[in-house]
Write a protein that holds these residues in place. Sequence first.
Motif, PDB file in Angstrom:
ATOM      1  N   LEU A 190      -1.525   0.719   6.404  1.00 27.22           N
ATOM      2  CA  LEU A 190      -0.168   0.267   6.077  1.00 27.22           C
ATOM      3  C   LEU A 190       0.877   1.010   6.896  1.00 27.22           C
ATOM      4  N   ALA A 220       1.930   5.591  -2.301  1.00 32.20           N
ATOM      5  CA  ALA A 220       1.276   5.467  -3.603  1.00 32.20           C
ATOM      6  C   ALA A 220      -0.239   5.320  -3.462  1.00 32.20           C
ATOM      7  N   ILE A 221      -0.704   4.925  -2.292  1.00 32.44           N
ATOM      8  CA  ILE A 221      -2.141   4.819  -2.062  1.00 32.44           C
ATOM      9  C   ILE A 221      -2.694   6.107  -1.459  1.00 32.44           C
ATOM     10  N   LEU A 248       5.182  -8.443   4.300  1.00 32.06           N
ATOM     11  CA  LEU A 248       5.320  -7.051   3.875  1.00 32.06           C
ATOM     12  C   LEU A 248       6.763  -6.564   3.962  1.00 32.06           C
ATOM     13  N   VAL A 289       4.477   1.911  -1.059  1.00 37.84           N
ATOM     14  CA  VAL A 289       3.116   1.476  -1.391  1.00 37.84           C
ATOM     15  C   VAL A 289       2.089   2.326  -0.645  1.00 37.84           C
ATOM     16  N   ALA A 290       2.349   2.609   0.633  1.00 42.39           N
ATOM     17  CA  ALA A 290       1.427   3.444   1.410  1.00 42.39           C
ATOM     18  C   ALA A 290       1.349   4.843   0.810  1.00 42.39           C
ATOM     19  N   GLY A 337      -4.105   3.246   3.173  1.00 43.87           N
ATOM     20  CA  GLY A 337      -2.738   3.750   3.272  1.00 43.87           C
ATOM     21  C   GLY A 337      -2.306   3.967   4.707  1.00 43.87           C
ATOM     22  N   VAL A 370       9.632  -0.652   0.871  1.00 51.10           N
ATOM     23  CA  VAL A 370       8.570  -1.096  -0.041  1.00 51.10           C
ATOM     24  C   VAL A 370       7.183  -0.792   0.535  1.00 51.10           C
ATOM     25  N   PRO A 371       6.880  -1.152   1.794  1.00 53.66           N
ATOM     26  CA  PRO A 371       5.561  -0.785   2.322  1.00 53.66           C
ATOM     27  C   PRO A 371       5.359   0.720   2.444  1.00 53.66           C
TER      28      PRO A 371
END
Length: 58
Positions: free
Chosen positions: A16, A45-46, A31, A42-43, A13, A38-39
């Motif tokens: 990212l 969410a990780i 990306l 995602v970061a 994460g 979006v990135p």
Amino acid sequence: MKKTLSIIMIIIGFCLVVIIKIGPSKETSWLFAYGDWVPMIVAAAIIIPGWIMYKKSR
């Protein structure tokens, strides 16, 4: 095992996040196809589940 997995998730994460801060280059332009959000999502969410797993396994 959970602690190791959570540390790996946190590192991925943060990688990212670093890529987002550096900005798009030729290798990471895929990306940024839909913008910066979006990135970042995602970061998050990780990182967030990894952080929760790390705190529970302490």
